[in-house]
Write a protein that holds these residues in place. Sequence first.
Motif, PDB file in Angstrom:
ATOM      1  N   LEU A  16       0.857  -1.178   0.000  1.00  0.00           N
ATOM      2  CA  LEU A  16       0.000   0.000   0.000  1.00  0.00           C
ATOM      3  C   LEU A  16       0.894   1.229   0.000  1.00  0.00           C
ATOM      4  O   LEU A  16       1.930   1.248   0.675  1.00  0.00           O
ATOM      5  N   ARG A  17       0.479   2.253  -0.735  1.00  0.00           N
ATOM      6  CA  ARG A  17       1.223   3.509  -0.771  1.00  0.00           C
ATOM      7  C   ARG A  17       0.238   4.648  -0.517  1.00  0.00           C
ATOM      8  O   ARG A  17      -0.868   4.655  -1.064  1.00  0.00           O
ATOM      9  N   ALA A  18       0.657   5.606   0.301  1.00  0.00           N
ATOM     10  CA  ALA A  18      -0.197   6.753   0.612  1.00  0.00           C
ATOM     11  C   ALA A  18       0.624   8.034   0.587  1.00  0.00           C
ATOM     12  O   ALA A  18       1.831   8.021   0.829  1.00  0.00           O
ATOM     13  N   GLU A  19      -0.074   9.122   0.283  1.00  0.00           N
ATOM     14  CA  GLU A  19       0.473  10.469   0.361  1.00  0.00           C
ATOM     15  C   GLU A  19      -0.625  11.364   0.903  1.00  0.00           C
ATOM     16  O   GLU A  19      -1.769  11.278   0.452  1.00  0.00           O
ATOM     17  N   ASP A  20      -0.272  12.206   1.875  1.00  0.00           N
ATOM     18  CA  ASP A  20      -1.228  13.172   2.435  1.00  0.00           C
ATOM     19  C   ASP A  20      -2.539  12.526   2.863  1.00  0.00           C
ATOM     20  O   ASP A  20      -3.624  13.012   2.556  1.00  0.00           O
ATOM     21  N   ASP A  21      -2.480  11.437   3.542  1.00  0.00           N
ATOM     22  CA  ASP A  21      -3.636  10.701   4.063  1.00  0.00           C
ATOM     23  C   ASP A  21      -4.636  10.277   2.981  1.00  0.00           C
ATOM     24  O   ASP A  21      -5.836  10.206   3.205  1.00  0.00           O
ATOM     25  N   ALA A  22      -4.124  10.000   1.796  1.00  0.00           N
ATOM     26  CA  ALA A  22      -4.933   9.420   0.727  1.00  0.00           C
ATOM     27  C   ALA A  22      -4.166   8.231   0.154  1.00  0.00           C
ATOM     28  O   ALA A  22      -2.939   8.287   0.003  1.00  0.00           O
ATOM     29  N   LEU A  23      -4.863   7.183  -0.154  1.00  0.00           N
ATOM     30  CA  LEU A  23      -4.246   6.009  -0.764  1.00  0.00           C
ATOM     31  C   LEU A  23      -3.910   6.326  -2.220  1.00  0.00           C
ATOM     32  O   LEU A  23      -4.768   6.794  -2.969  1.00  0.00           O
ATOM     33  N   THR A  24      -2.667   6.095  -2.607  1.00  0.00           N
ATOM     34  CA  THR A  24      -2.238   6.362  -3.982  1.00  0.00           C
ATOM     35  C   THR A  24      -1.824   5.094  -4.721  1.00  0.00           C
ATOM     36  O   THR A  24      -1.611   5.136  -5.926  1.00  0.00           O
ATOM     37  N   GLY A  25      -1.712   3.974  -4.012  1.00  0.00           N
ATOM     38  CA  GLY A  25      -1.320   2.751  -4.682  1.00  0.00           C
ATOM     39  C   GLY A  25      -1.652   1.516  -3.869  1.00  0.00           C
ATOM     40  O   GLY A  25      -1.613   1.535  -2.633  1.00  0.00           O
ATOM     41  N   LEU A  50      -3.499   4.103   5.618  1.00  0.00           N
ATOM     42  CA  LEU A  50      -2.883   2.794   5.384  1.00  0.00           C
ATOM     43  C   LEU A  50      -3.482   1.733   6.298  1.00  0.00           C
ATOM     44  O   LEU A  50      -3.788   0.619   5.856  1.00  0.00           O
ATOM     45  N   ALA A  51      -3.684   2.061   7.565  1.00  0.00           N
ATOM     46  CA  ALA A  51      -4.316   1.109   8.494  1.00  0.00           C
ATOM     47  C   ALA A  51      -5.766   0.846   8.089  1.00  0.00           C
ATOM     48  O   ALA A  51      -6.239  -0.299   8.143  1.00  0.00           O
ATOM     49  N   GLU A  52      -6.471   1.896   7.672  1.00  0.00           N
ATOM     50  CA  GLU A  52      -7.860   1.734   7.224  1.00  0.00           C
ATOM     51  C   GLU A  52      -7.931   0.830   6.000  1.00  0.00           C
ATOM     52  O   GLU A  52      -8.803  -0.037   5.900  1.00  0.00           O
ATOM     53  N   THR A  53      -7.012   1.038   5.068  1.00  0.00           N
ATOM     54  CA  THR A  53      -7.002   0.218   3.851  1.00  0.00           C
ATOM     55  C   THR A  53      -6.688  -1.228   4.196  1.00  0.00           C
ATOM     56  O   THR A  53      -7.347  -2.147   3.689  1.00  0.00           O
ATOM     57  N   ALA A  54      -5.698  -1.444   5.054  1.00  0.00           N
ATOM     58  CA  ALA A  54      -5.348  -2.811   5.455  1.00  0.00           C
ATOM     59  C   ALA A  54      -6.558  -3.514   6.070  1.00  0.00           C
ATOM     60  O   ALA A  54      -6.833  -4.685   5.757  1.00  0.00           O
ATOM     61  N   GLN A  55      -7.298  -2.814   6.918  1.00  0.00           N
ATOM     62  CA  GLN A  55      -8.487  -3.396   7.555  1.00  0.00           C
ATOM     63  C   GLN A  55      -9.559  -3.714   6.508  1.00  0.00           C
ATOM     64  O   GLN A  55     -10.151  -4.797   6.515  1.00  0.00           O
TER      65      GLN A  55
END
Length: 174
Positions: A16-25, A50-55
């Motif tokens: 997972l990749r994020a920038e500025d509290d948005a998922l970018t990848g 990133l934690a939200e996306t993982a969940q």
Amino acid sequence: MKHYLSIPSPLGAILLRAEDDALTGLYFDGQKYFPAGAAGAASDKPPRVLAETAQQIAEYFAGERQRFTVRLHMMGSPFQQQVWNALVQIPFGEIESYGRLAQRLGLPLGTARAVGAANGRNPVAIIVPCHRVIGSTGQLTGYAGGIHRKAALLALERPAQSLPQQLELLDAAQ
């Protein structure tokens, strides 16, 4: 600043990749277009997304989630953005052909390959469901994470009796 988090999944590690509290990848390990230099990268203080996306990814693979709510920021051309916006309109458990997707976007006949190319550059696999797009004859074609992963994602979302032709053949061979 780019932040990374590697998470396990039934289909292999996902970065997972994020920038500025948005998922970018969201990339499967080893997939086409995997970000250069990101392997093994981790962030000391990863953003909450990133934690939200993982969940949410864990819930998806457990069969508990059909829609994602994480904030996305996807970089791409206007045409890619148009295709990616159409992808999120394909309901969970449904499939669409590249040609029908092009037609739904109001594009001229013969643009299915361009739609496929934009689909393949989707930087947020699973969440923007590029795996739901198949060939016009029911073939599983063009998935940056690998056809075996596309088949597994479709099998997770679709009951066995309504699988695309090629996916039925893959299941029969196992």
